[in-house]
Design an enzyme around this catalytic site. Structure first.
Site, PDB file in Angstrom:
ATOM      1  N   LYS A   1       0.814  -1.217   0.000  1.00 36.76           N
ATOM      2  CA  LYS A   1       0.000   0.000   0.000  1.00 36.76           C
ATOM      3  C   LYS A   1       0.856   1.279   0.000  1.00 36.76           C
ATOM      4  O   LYS A   1       2.057   1.232   0.295  1.00 36.76           O
ATOM      5  CB  LYS A   1      -0.937  -0.036   1.217  1.00 36.76           C
ATOM      6  CG  LYS A   1      -1.898  -1.226   1.179  1.00 36.76           C
ATOM      7  CD  LYS A   1      -2.884  -1.177   2.347  1.00 36.76           C
ATOM      8  CE  LYS A   1      -3.800  -2.384   2.323  1.00 36.76           C
ATOM      9  NZ  LYS A   1      -4.809  -2.332   3.406  1.00 36.76           N
TER      10      LYS A   1
ATOM     11  N   TYR B   1     -12.376  -1.275  -4.119  1.00 37.95           N
ATOM     12  CA  TYR B   1     -12.852  -1.440  -2.742  1.00 37.95           C
ATOM     13  C   TYR B   1     -14.375  -1.347  -2.630  1.00 37.95           C
ATOM     14  O   TYR B   1     -14.890  -1.058  -1.544  1.00 37.95           O
ATOM     15  CB  TYR B   1     -12.191  -0.400  -1.832  1.00 37.95           C
ATOM     16  CG  TYR B   1     -10.825  -0.829  -1.300  1.00 37.95           C
ATOM     17  CD1 TYR B   1     -10.641  -2.081  -0.705  1.00 37.95           C
ATOM     18  CD2 TYR B   1      -9.738   0.026  -1.353  1.00 37.95           C
ATOM     19  CE1 TYR B   1      -9.404  -2.479  -0.202  1.00 37.95           C
ATOM     20  CE2 TYR B   1      -8.491  -0.375  -0.843  1.00 37.95           C
ATOM     21  CZ  TYR B   1      -8.344  -1.625  -0.270  1.00 37.95           C
ATOM     22  OH  TYR B   1      -7.121  -2.017   0.238  1.00 37.95           O
TER      23      TYR B   1
ATOM     24  N   HIS C   1      -1.868  -5.625   1.666  1.00 32.10           N
ATOM     25  CA  HIS C   1      -3.154  -6.321   1.543  1.00 32.10           C
ATOM     26  C   HIS C   1      -2.896  -7.727   1.014  1.00 32.10           C
ATOM     27  O   HIS C   1      -2.035  -7.913   0.153  1.00 32.10           O
ATOM     28  CB  HIS C   1      -4.053  -5.571   0.552  1.00 32.10           C
ATOM     29  CG  HIS C   1      -5.213  -6.376   0.048  1.00 32.10           C
ATOM     30  ND1 HIS C   1      -6.364  -6.517   0.771  1.00 32.10           N
ATOM     31  CD2 HIS C   1      -5.386  -7.103  -1.096  1.00 32.10           C
ATOM     32  CE1 HIS C   1      -7.208  -7.296   0.083  1.00 32.10           C
ATOM     33  NE2 HIS C   1      -6.636  -7.657  -1.042  1.00 32.10           N
TER      34      HIS C   1
ATOM     35  N   ASN D   1      -1.947   0.171   6.760  1.00 35.24           N
ATOM     36  CA  ASN D   1      -1.358  -1.051   7.323  1.00 35.24           C
ATOM     37  C   ASN D   1      -0.441  -1.811   6.358  1.00 35.24           C
ATOM     38  O   ASN D   1      -0.310  -3.022   6.430  1.00 35.24           O
ATOM     39  CB  ASN D   1      -2.470  -1.950   7.870  1.00 35.24           C
ATOM     40  CG  ASN D   1      -3.451  -2.394   6.809  1.00 35.24           C
ATOM     41  OD1 ASN D   1      -3.331  -2.014   5.642  1.00 35.24           O
ATOM     42  ND2 ASN D   1      -4.422  -3.213   7.184  1.00 35.24           N
TER      43      ASN D   1
ATOM     44  N   GLU E   1      -9.355  -9.948  -7.710  1.00 42.39           N
ATOM     45  CA  GLU E   1      -8.377  -8.869  -7.551  1.00 42.39           C
ATOM     46  C   GLU E   1      -7.254  -8.978  -8.582  1.00 42.39           C
ATOM     47  O   GLU E   1      -6.762  -7.969  -9.099  1.00 42.39           O
ATOM     48  CB  GLU E   1      -7.835  -8.889  -6.110  1.00 42.39           C
ATOM     49  CG  GLU E   1      -8.904  -8.473  -5.111  1.00 42.39           C
ATOM     50  CD  GLU E   1      -8.606  -8.842  -3.666  1.00 42.39           C
ATOM     51  OE1 GLU E   1      -9.480  -8.607  -2.821  1.00 42.39           O
ATOM     52  OE2 GLU E   1      -7.505  -9.359  -3.367  1.00 42.39           O
TER      53      GLU E   1
HETATM   54  P1  CMP Z   1      -7.527  -4.658   3.606  1.00 46.22           P
HETATM   55  O1  CMP Z   1      -8.062  -5.900   4.225  1.00 46.22           O
HETATM   56  O2  CMP Z   1      -6.323  -4.733   2.826  1.00 46.22           O
HETATM   57  O3  CMP Z   1      -8.710  -4.003   2.750  1.00 46.22           O
HETATM   58  C1  CMP Z   1      -9.742  -3.295   3.401  1.00 46.22           C
HETATM   59  C2  CMP Z   1      -9.102  -2.278   4.261  1.00 46.22           C
HETATM   60  O4  CMP Z   1      -9.961  -1.428   4.988  1.00 46.22           O
HETATM   61  C3  CMP Z   1      -8.310  -2.971   5.348  1.00 46.22           C
HETATM   62  O5  CMP Z   1      -7.221  -3.585   4.749  1.00 46.22           O
HETATM   63  C4  CMP Z   1      -7.981  -1.819   6.269  1.00 46.22           C
HETATM   64  O6  CMP Z   1      -6.780  -1.169   5.911  1.00 46.22           O
HETATM   65  C5  CMP Z   1      -9.154  -0.900   6.022  1.00 46.22           C
HETATM   66  N1  CMP Z   1      -9.930  -0.830   7.231  1.00 46.22           N
HETATM   67  C6  CMP Z   1     -10.598  -1.825   7.834  1.00 46.22           C
HETATM   68  N2  CMP Z   1     -11.191  -1.364   8.950  1.00 46.22           N
HETATM   69  C7  CMP Z   1     -10.880  -0.057   9.051  1.00 46.22           C
HETATM   70  C8  CMP Z   1     -11.190   0.954   9.987  1.00 46.22           C
HETATM   71  N3  CMP Z   1     -11.970   0.700  11.041  1.00 46.22           N
HETATM   72  N4  CMP Z   1     -10.693   2.178   9.766  1.00 46.22           N
HETATM   73  C9  CMP Z   1      -9.914   2.432   8.679  1.00 46.22           C
HETATM   74  N5  CMP Z   1      -9.598   1.503   7.763  1.00 46.22           N
HETATM   75  C10 CMP Z   1     -10.068   0.273   7.954  1.00 46.22           C
END
Ligand code: CMP
Length: 138
Positions: A10, A50, A116, A113, A127
């Site tokens: 990311k 998304y 993914h 984070n 994807e």
């Molecule tokens: P990922 O699973 O890669 O794809 C969906 C993303 O939504 C997830 O990673 C998180 O980075 C993001 N996400 C999930 N929950 C939250 C949250 N409560 N606040 C902000 N981002 C979120």
């Protein structure tokens, strides 16, 4: 196909110069790269990628974040790729992720984070098709 998964490094991790470290972790864990590219999602493509999260409170922030700078996307092969890759990256929130996982090492927050990984074979396929047109490993 259960031996293939999709991953995305990311914007936060790319901005912070972690592409090399993350790729090293992935290859050391036994994954083989089947496709790899650096790209930059438009807002429109980020919304599409998304769309399953469009009713979530964090959707707008998620779209803005993922389209703000380049990402690295890849298709990876290994036995049990989907579940083993989820283990390697760790929990969504880096604070909850196990020691040594990619999110623990390189993630900053639940939103930013670092990486993914697909959560199912079906999503790995969707994807992959989104980012690599004509990819035919399936
Ligand atoms: P990922 O699973 O890669 O794809 C969906 C993303 O939504 C997830 O990673 C998180 O980075 C993001 N996400 C999930 N929950 C939250 C949250 N409560 N606040 C902000 N981002 C979120």
């Amino acid at each position: 196909m259960e031996n293939v998964t999709f991953m995305m490094i990311k914007p936060d991790a790319v901005e912070n110069g972690f592409i090399g470290n993350i790729i090293e972790k992935i290859t050391s864990a036994g994954f083989k790269f089947k496709a790899l590219k650096l790209t930059h999602l438009s807002k429109k493509n980020a919304e599409e990628f998304y769309k399953v999260h469009k009713d979530q409170s964090f959707y707008d922030d998620l779209v803005k974040f993922i389209s703000r700078s380049p990402i690295v996307v890849a298709v990876l092969e290994k036995e049990n790729a989907v579940s083993d890759f989820r283990t390697l990256i760790g929990s969504t929130n880096p604070d909850d992720a196990a020691e040594g996982t990619i999110r623990r090492l390189y993630g900053k927050s639940k939103g930013e984070n670092a990486i993914h990984g697909s959560d199912s074979e079906e999503n790995a396929q969707l994807e992959t098709s989104f980012h690599f047109s004509g990819f035919d490993i399936y």
